[in-house]
Design an enzyme around this catalytic site. Structure first.
Site, PDB file in Angstrom:
ATOM      1  N   ARG A 164       0.822  -1.232  -0.057  1.00 29.90           N
ATOM      2  CA  ARG A 164      -0.047   0.136   0.237  1.00 29.90           C
ATOM      3  C   ARG A 164       0.921   1.185   0.151  1.00 29.90           C
ATOM      4  O   ARG A 164       0.266   2.380   0.500  1.00 29.90           O
ATOM      5  CB  ARG A 164      -1.025   0.098   1.135  1.00 29.90           C
ATOM      6  CG  ARG A 164      -1.799  -1.176   1.349  1.00 29.90           C
ATOM      7  CD  ARG A 164      -3.022  -0.975   0.195  1.00 29.90           C
ATOM      8  NE  ARG A 164      -3.841  -2.306   0.354  1.00 29.90           N
ATOM      9  CZ  ARG A 164      -3.545  -3.387  -0.237  1.00 29.90           C
ATOM     10  NH1 ARG A 164      -2.693  -3.417  -1.450  1.00 29.90           N
ATOM     11  NH2 ARG A 164      -4.188  -4.552  -0.270  1.00 29.90           N
ATOM     12  N   SER A 212     -11.655  -1.233   3.581  1.00 34.23           N
ATOM     13  CA  SER A 212     -11.233  -1.540   4.590  1.00 34.23           C
ATOM     14  C   SER A 212     -10.680  -0.082   5.565  1.00 34.23           C
ATOM     15  O   SER A 212     -10.007   0.533   5.029  1.00 34.23           O
ATOM     16  CB  SER A 212      -9.880  -2.167   4.717  1.00 34.23           C
ATOM     17  OG  SER A 212     -10.084  -3.459   3.953  1.00 34.23           O
ATOM     18  N   GLU A 300      -6.394   2.982   7.050  1.00 34.40           N
ATOM     19  CA  GLU A 300      -5.788   2.796   5.560  1.00 34.40           C
ATOM     20  C   GLU A 300      -6.685   3.811   4.581  1.00 34.40           C
ATOM     21  O   GLU A 300      -6.112   4.473   3.685  1.00 34.40           O
ATOM     22  CB  GLU A 300      -6.262   1.602   5.216  1.00 34.40           C
ATOM     23  CG  GLU A 300      -5.913   1.122   3.733  1.00 34.40           C
ATOM     24  CD  GLU A 300      -6.049  -0.345   3.505  1.00 34.40           C
ATOM     25  OE1 GLU A 300      -5.499  -1.284   4.369  1.00 34.40           O
ATOM     26  OE2 GLU A 300      -6.420  -0.910   2.362  1.00 34.40           O
TER      27      GLU A 300
END
Ligand SMILES: Cc1cc2nc3c(=O)[nH]c(=O)nc-3n(C[C@H](O)[C@H](O)[C@H](O)COP(=O)(O)OP(=O)(O)OC[C@H]3O[C@@H](n4cnc5c(N)ncnc54)[C@H](O)[C@@H]3O)c2cc1C
Length: 309
Positions: A164, A212, A300
């Site tokens: 990520r 998420s 996130e």
């Protein structure tokens, strides 16, 4: 000259579907539009924010600046002997690209069928699922540096992809304009596209969300020492959803924002949630998980505020 809209409602520009009014809004269809927006925000001394499909963002009720929405959604797919090549504008919609790739028998983007983001946002955050990520297939990325105004081309290695992460996330002055990707050609029909969509339908909530909310927690010595029964269950990291659920937080609410009953790492909008409700619930969850397990959950999703950039 592109028109800058005033008092723009952003409900349809974020998958959480929260109400937000942006003072100014510009749909950019080419690099020059982005640069024009930057000039405008400089002149007015206002913050600005580049957005793709708003699937990873939590907006406040009011954004006192300029939203630059990347609308460059044109793409081309070409079959080579044993590969399928994609050149796409940064604003293209991942589920559409995933579907088109499947039609052209290019293998590798099946995981993105249910990820409602843009390809630019996905490259920036190295999005992925089911063991694949964007970084596996990126060949080149064209970006403009908004400080030097220079256009730069990055090959896969220059993108510094990690979990990520990418060079574009670390350097906020880089705005992705175009992405080139290459996928192996696979004659045989594969069912992954449908399987993954089915999996998401079954396991993830269908109400509006930003995906998420928290990153998974890396297993540390102190976590293993204090909670061996949990860390033995998982390999490298403990799913954030597992910790949230075990704190009894499924169904917890702030205003119209709710920790999903289906999957604890999703916060859903029950209809009238504000961005402030979502942020309040994020804080509540972090506090409870911190008290219970001594770990700090890291978002996130990105929380937007007026001085975001
Ligand atoms: C239901 C659902 C499921 C999801 N599943 C997954 C999943 O499986 N895996 C996963 O990784 N993610 C998932 N996500 C999160 C999200 O969809 C991805 O991270 C997506 O790639 C973000 O793209 P976006 O265009 O929506 O970015 P936005 O939310 O618009 O922006 C996110 C950030 O990227 C920046 N940005 C956007 N475009 C550019 C650009 N062209 N250049 C520079 N910066 C840019 C923005 O400034 C912002 O900081 C999911 C989200 C939802 C709602």
């Amino acid at each position: 000259m592109k028109k800058i809209e005033k008092n723009k409602l952003l409900k349809n520009h974020n998958t959480m579907r929260v109400d937000c009014v942006a003072d100014y809004f510009l749909k950019a269809e080419k690099k020059e539009d982005v640069l024009m927006g930057l000039d405008f925000s400089k002149e007015k001394k206002l913050p600005f924010l580049i957005i793709g499909r708003g699937s990873n963002l939590i907006f406040p009720s009011k954004y006192k600046g300029l939203i630059i929405f990347l609308g460059m959604d044109n793409f081309e797919i070409e079959r080579d002997r044993d590969s399928v090549n994609l050149v796409t504008g940064a604003g293209a919609y991942l589920p559409q690209l995933s579907y088109e790739l499947k039609k052209h028998k290019g293998e590798g983007l099946e995981w993105a069928g249910g990820v409602p983001g843009s390809v630019g946002g996905a490259v920036r955050g190295n999005a992925g699922a089911f063991g694949s990520s964007v970084s596996d297939y990126v060949k080149k990325v064209k970006a403009v540096n908004i400080n030097s105004l220079e256009e730069q081309t990055f090959d896969n290695k220059d993108c510094q992809f990690d979990y990520r992460e990418s060079v574009f996330k670390k350097n906020k002055e880089l705005v992705i304009l175009e992405v080139e990707m290459t996928f192996p050609f696979q004659e045989k029909e594969n069912n992954k596209f449908n399987e993954y969509l089915e999996y998401r339908r079954e396991k993830h909530p269908l109400k509006p969300s930003a995906g998420s909310v928290f990153k998974n927690i890396k297993i540390t010595k102190s976590l293993s020492l204090n909670f061996p029964e949990i860390t033995e269950k998982f390999k490298e990291s403990v799913p954030a959803g597992f910790l949230i659920e075990s704190c009894g937080l499924k169904g917890e609410r702030v205003g119209g924002a709710e920790v999903s009953l289906k999957h604890a790492n999703f916060i859903i909008n029950q209809g009238d949630a504000s961005g402030e409700d979502v942020v309040g619930l994020i804080e509540k969850v972090k506090q409870r998980v911190g008290e219970e397990y001594g770990v700090e959950l890291e978002e996130e999703v990105e929380i937007v505020n007026a001085d975001f950039r």
